[in-house]
Write a protein that holds these residues in place. Structure first.
Motif, PDB file in Angstrom:
ATOM      1  N   ASN A   1      42.020  60.165  49.594  1.00  0.00           N
ATOM      2  CA  ASN A   1      42.698  58.612  49.431  1.00  0.00           C
ATOM      3  C   ASN A   1      43.808  58.249  50.393  1.00  0.00           C
ATOM      4  OD1 ASN A   1      44.697  60.216  48.656  1.00  0.00           O
ATOM      5  ND2 ASN A   1      44.829  59.163  46.191  1.00  0.00           N
ATOM      6  N   GLY A   2      43.926  59.212  51.366  1.00  0.00           N
ATOM      7  CA  GLY A   2      45.207  59.108  52.166  1.00  0.00           C
ATOM      8  C   GLY A   2      46.466  59.734  51.927  1.00  0.00           C
TER       9      GLY A   2
ATOM     10  N   HIS B   1      50.267  51.901  47.458  1.00  0.00           N
ATOM     11  CA  HIS B   1      49.088  52.659  47.720  1.00  0.00           C
ATOM     12  C   HIS B   1      49.208  53.937  48.341  1.00  0.00           C
ATOM     13  CE1 HIS B   1      49.031  50.851  51.629  1.00  0.00           C
ATOM     14  NE2 HIS B   1      48.976  49.656  51.020  1.00  0.00           N
TER      15      HIS B   1
ATOM     16  N   ALA C   1      47.492  55.491  51.153  1.00  0.00           N
ATOM     17  CA  ALA C   1      47.416  55.327  52.528  1.00  0.00           C
ATOM     18  C   ALA C   1      48.719  55.568  53.193  1.00  0.00           C
ATOM     19  CB  ALA C   1      46.720  54.322  52.859  1.00  0.00           C
ATOM     20  N   ASP C   2      49.221  56.555  54.048  1.00  0.00           N
ATOM     21  CA  ASP C   2      50.531  56.392  54.653  1.00  0.00           C
ATOM     22  C   ASP C   2      51.683  57.093  53.662  1.00  0.00           C
ATOM     23  OD1 ASP C   2      49.354  55.793  57.181  1.00  0.00           O
ATOM     24  OD2 ASP C   2      49.498  53.660  56.491  1.00  0.00           O
TER      25      ASP C   2
ATOM     26  N   THR D   1      44.144  54.953  44.338  1.00  0.00           N
ATOM     27  CA  THR D   1      43.370  54.673  45.453  1.00  0.00           C
ATOM     28  C   THR D   1      43.907  53.012  45.863  1.00  0.00           C
ATOM     29  OG1 THR D   1      41.619  53.583  43.797  1.00  0.00           O
ATOM     30  CG2 THR D   1      41.373  55.438  44.934  1.00  0.00           C
TER      31      THR D   1
ATOM     32  N   ALA E   1      43.574  50.765  49.830  1.00  0.00           N
ATOM     33  CA  ALA E   1      43.993  50.779  51.248  1.00  0.00           C
ATOM     34  C   ALA E   1      45.116  49.662  51.315  1.00  0.00           C
ATOM     35  CB  ALA E   1      42.922  50.738  52.139  1.00  0.00           C
TER      36      ALA E   1
ATOM     37  N   THR F   1      49.376  47.032  55.175  1.00  0.00           N
ATOM     38  CA  THR F   1      50.935  47.704  55.677  1.00  0.00           C
ATOM     39  C   THR F   1      51.432  46.836  56.501  1.00  0.00           C
ATOM     40  OG1 THR F   1      49.673  48.627  57.389  1.00  0.00           O
ATOM     41  CG2 THR F   1      50.189  50.105  55.329  1.00  0.00           C
TER      42      THR F   1
END
Lengths: 436, 447
Positions: free
Chosen positions: B33-34, B198, B200-201, B227, B229, B232
């Protein structure tokens, strides 16, 4: 009890104790997991011992201990600790004053030299005294006079609860007393209280016990022997009727209140004292605690709430007399009477019905985390062991605290709550000075 | 006069050999999921530290603040009290905080409770409910906290400095207006959560009495279902400092003045970083600095001052801060400017550099010696895209910086001509003092 309890873990820090011929007590607790050490020297003198007319003197003297010593110029102490990669400080409490540094372990001998040198004799000069009086006045301005809620409640509540000078006076000191302090006052204070027999040295971390012992003997062995002074009895009778007072804080935007009740003697009656330490957490530790749930979340009567034993938040390094404190900040126009009444009601409820299923066990688990986290730092370990040695002759108690906290029973907490009656309470209210 | 007559002088014992900086055992994994998970072993006490760093640049100020305040206030299946109680059962706790760069969840607990803490963390991340009642309560509390902050000189001085340094950049205002906080509704929080909370990152750091691989497995098991994305937002680079008149912020009746000085600085990865860190230490970055020895230990103007290089995602800045007695505000400013100018124009002494170097290297060792210290360090570095290995590289750069390097960095970054200066205090009493030293503009204290 049915609820599954988290097992309360313990630490097994080894403890070596010995006393030098000059009366200095030493505690060593090796741990070679990181190349750092903690060094603490604790003198058995604090705010309660300062003479009348000399409020703030114990703390002012703490500053003077950094101003050079037998073989060290002013500024040398700081430079030698930091130039070895370490940090340092000192602090003045009701019952003791500590000096400490934490450093990479290759600086062990240097740290011992520095502490021994000032135990032999600080440089008490007129120039340094005047300089540090100015510095302490700025400390009081930044922490008390120039900010809202300055000194609340640790400076403002004791005079409500206590009647004798040792327990009731302002430990930061009045500017008048600070300015009139003299070098002979400081020399007397040093001779009387900074005796080798009145001190404990603790070293923790990456040390070899045999080597550290040799170095300690080398540096502290010839500190002239002086016995500890007899510590006066600071006992005061418990309150028999409620005491309540208030003051206006011109800088404060919101009302605040603190209340306190006396607790059993932390040293001579530890078994009776410990349930109060746990009770303070049952009442205030986090969103699932009694008073936070009720006063913050349900009633919205306060915006923040805290509770602890010992006026400086120090349940395991304070002597009698001390207290369990609760303090709260209220929303604008908040009703202090109502807050105190609700606290009484919740204490009654706890005294009558006892704790809920699992309530005590989870509080104890979190207290264990806090205790373990504090001892993870080598310096935290050295400081606490030094004070436990000084006040109890029992530095290894540090290893036992999580377990002992875990053994406090529902019934003991309930009985402790039952003693926190309004007629034994001292409280103080901060009236906001309209600075909104 | 001295209490005891000095005997034959005793010599300061030398230091033993420096211990090498040893990095702890660690492991890292990026989940499907990043989410990046970093686990570090330090088994000193049976605890584990948790830090979850989520990028949060350019979020709505008031909504972000209320979101941090209410993220742990309930999920689809648990109330705020249940969340707190469940964490407490394993000796744990979590708290949320926000700044213009990131949203951060931090906590610690018994290592036996790691799985449970991660489960609760996952539930909060995927199913935070922002219940109406809790949001209303926390909103009011936040408003009260903002009012208390606004009565603190340190906050007022910081607010004025940020506004002066950052102008129209998002960093300029970091505390929301009470009215804006009051206007935040639960729906807006749920929307912001969906948009920004989330994996991601994001970076999760676990440090403690854990086997790193086993901790990564536990994190993967608990958090794979998180989850989204989403969105950002990159922050624009912070603007360069623009020197100008000293900004005098009036706080009538203040018994002290709060001096805040901003100077240019560079990120941790910049070739000048180590030399600048050493120059900063020599100036005012630790107790044995020129500035503190001068204005505290020599002149007694202050309880203490401190200068620090602050690293943020959009840029770095050096900030010197000190509170001094009202009557010596001018003289304290004079000594501050003098010390900056002296270091910017003359090289430091070799022994001053060595002392600062040892301090910088030693405090790296100290910072790594606790679970909490390691966790905060690992998380802060990860937030700048760095890993613990960077510590060793940085230590090497500190070890080899020369007097010339440090002098060059001081000339480049510490020159008082580049300073942005803010003084908060009683303008009537301190105005003439500071006006003798610098052009001044005055404004009332504003929250």
């Amino acid at each position: 009890m049915a609820a599954r309890r988290s097992r309360i873990p313990a630490t097994k820090y080894p403890v070596e104790r010995f006393t030098l011929d000059n009366g200095l007590r030493v505690v060593l607790t090796p741990d070679r997991s990181a190349p750092v050490i903690g060094v603490a020297v604790v003198y058995d003198v604090g705010i309660r011992s300062e003479p009348e007319g000399r409020t703030g003197f114990a703390h002012l003297f703490e500053h003077l201990m950094f101003q050079g010593s037998e073989n060290l110029e002013k500024l040398a102490h700081f430079r030698h600790v930091q130039g070895a990669g370490g940090t340092f400080n000192g602090s003045t409490h009701l019952d003791y004053t500590d000096y400490f540094e934490t450093l990479p372990s290759n600086a062990l001998e240097r740290a011992l030299f520095l502490e021994a040198d000032r135990m032999r004799g600080p440089r008490l000069t007129e120039e340094n005294l005047r300089n540090q009086v100015d510095v302490v006045k700025e400390e009081i301005r930044v922490n008390v006079l120039n900010r809202p809620y300055g000194g609340f409640p640790w400076l403002t509540l004791p005079p409500v609860m206590f009647d004798t000078f040792p327990n009731a006076h302002d430990g930061y000191g009045s500017f008048v007393d600070l300015e009139s302090a003299t070098v002979p006052d400081a020399a007397d204070f040093f001779r009387r209280y900074y005796a080798s027999g009145n001190a404990v040295l603790a070293v923790s971390g990456d040390i070899d016990v045999a080597e550290a012992t040799t170095l300690i003997e080398r540096h502290f062995g010839d500190v002239p022997a002086r016995p500890a002074p007899k510590r006066p009895d600071f006992t005061e009778p418990d309150l028999t009727e409620e005491r309540r007072t208030s003051y206006t804080d011109e800088l404060a935007p919101l009302p605040a209140v603190a209340g306190a009740w006396r607790v059993p003697d932390p040293i001579t009656d530890f078994a009776a004292y410990l349930p109060y330490v746990v009770l303070a957490e049952v009442l205030t530790d986090g969103d699932a605690s009694r008073l936070v749930e009720r006063l913050v979340q349900r009633d919205r009567a306060v915006t923040s709430l805290g509770g602890y034993v010992g006026f400086m938040g120090d349940p395991f390094d304070v002597r009698d007399p001390t207290a369990l404190l609760l303090q709260a900040h209220l929303p604008p126009g908040g009703d202090v009477d109502k807050v105190l009444r609700t606290i009484d009601e919740e204490l009654d409820r706890l005294a009558t019905d006892g704790v809920a299923e699992g309530e005590l066990a989870r509080t104890q688990a979190r207290m264990a985390t806090h205790l373990l986290r504090d001892t993870d730092a080598v310096l935290g370990r050295a400081l606490q062991m030094a004070v436990l040695e000084q006040q109890r002759g029992e530095p290894g108690l540090l290893n036992d605290l999580p377990r002992l906290v875990g053994e406090v029973t529902d019934e003991q907490v309930r009985a402790a709550a039952a003693t926190l009656r309004p007629e034994r309470r001292a409280s103080i209210e901060v009236i906001p000075g309209g600075a909104r | 006069m001295s209490v005891t007559a000095p005997a034959a002088p005793r010599a300061l014992p030398p230091l033993g050999p420096n211990r090498r900086l040893k990095l702890p055992k660690q492991a890292e994994r990026t989940l499907g999921n990043g989410l990046t998970v970093i686990a570090v072993r330090r088994p000193a006490v049976p605890l584990v530290e948790v830090r979850l760093w989520m990028p949060f640049g350019r979020a709505h100020l008031a909504r972000g603040a209320v979101l941090a305040q209410t993220l742990l206030s309930g999920t689809g299946t648990m109330s705020s009290v249940q969340i707190a109680a469940e964490l407490q059962k394993v000796g744990g706790g979590l708290s949320a905080g926000i700044d213009p760069d990131r949203l951060m969840l931090s906590g610690a607990g018994l290592v036996t409770g790691l799985d449970r803490m991660l489960e609760i963390l996952a539930e909060v991340l995927t199913d935070a409910a922002y219940p109406n009642d809790d949001v209303a309560t926390e909103r009011d509390r936040l408003v009260d906290r903002i009012h208390v902050a606004r009565s603190q000189p340190a906050h007022l001085a910081r607010t004025a400095l940020l506004r002066r340094v950052y102008g129209s950049h998002p960093y300029a205002v970091q505390t929301p207006e009470p009215e804006a906080v009051r206007a935040v509704r639960p729906g807006a929080l749920r929307a912001l959560h969906a948009q920004r909370v989330h994996p991601a990152d994001a970076v999760l750091v676990l440090v403690g009495d854990v086997q790193p691989d086993r901790a990564l497995d536990a994190a993967e098991k608990a958090l794979s279902g998180w989850t989204g994305a989403g969105h950002t937002a990159d922050l624009p680079p912070a603007p360069p400092l623009e020197p100008g008149p000293l900004l005098l912020v009036d706080r009538p009746g203040a018994v002290q003045s709060s001096l805040r000085i901003a100077l240019p600085a560079v990120p941790r990865t910049h070739p000048d970083h180590a030399a600048l860190q050493l120059a900063n230490l020599i100036f005012g970055g630790y107790f044995s600095s020129r500035w503190v020895e001068n204005i505290r230990e020599d002149k007694g103007y202050t309880y203490g001052g401190h200068s620090l290089v602050e690293h943020s995602v959009a840029g770095s800045v050096l900030v010197a801060a000190v509170d001094v007695a009202t009557e010596v505000t001018g003289p304290a400013l004079l000594e501050t400017t003098y010390e900056l100018g002296r270091l910017a124009s003359l090289p430091p002494r070799e022994d001053e550099l060595e002392q600062a170097r040892q301090y910088a290297l030693g405090t790296l060792q100290l910072g790594m010696s606790t679970q909490a210290g390691l966790a905060s360090l690992t998380s802060a570095y990860a937030g700048s895209g760095l890993r613990l290995e960077f510590l060793a590289e940085h230590a090497a750069r500190l070890a080899k910086a020369t007097v010339a390097d440090v002098a060059e960095a001081a000339a480049r970054y510490l020159a008082p001509a580049q300073a942005v200066t803010v003084v908060l205090g009683d303008a009537e009493r301190i105005g003439p003092q500071v006006a003798a030293l610098a052009p001044v503009t005055t404004e009332p204290a504003r929250p």
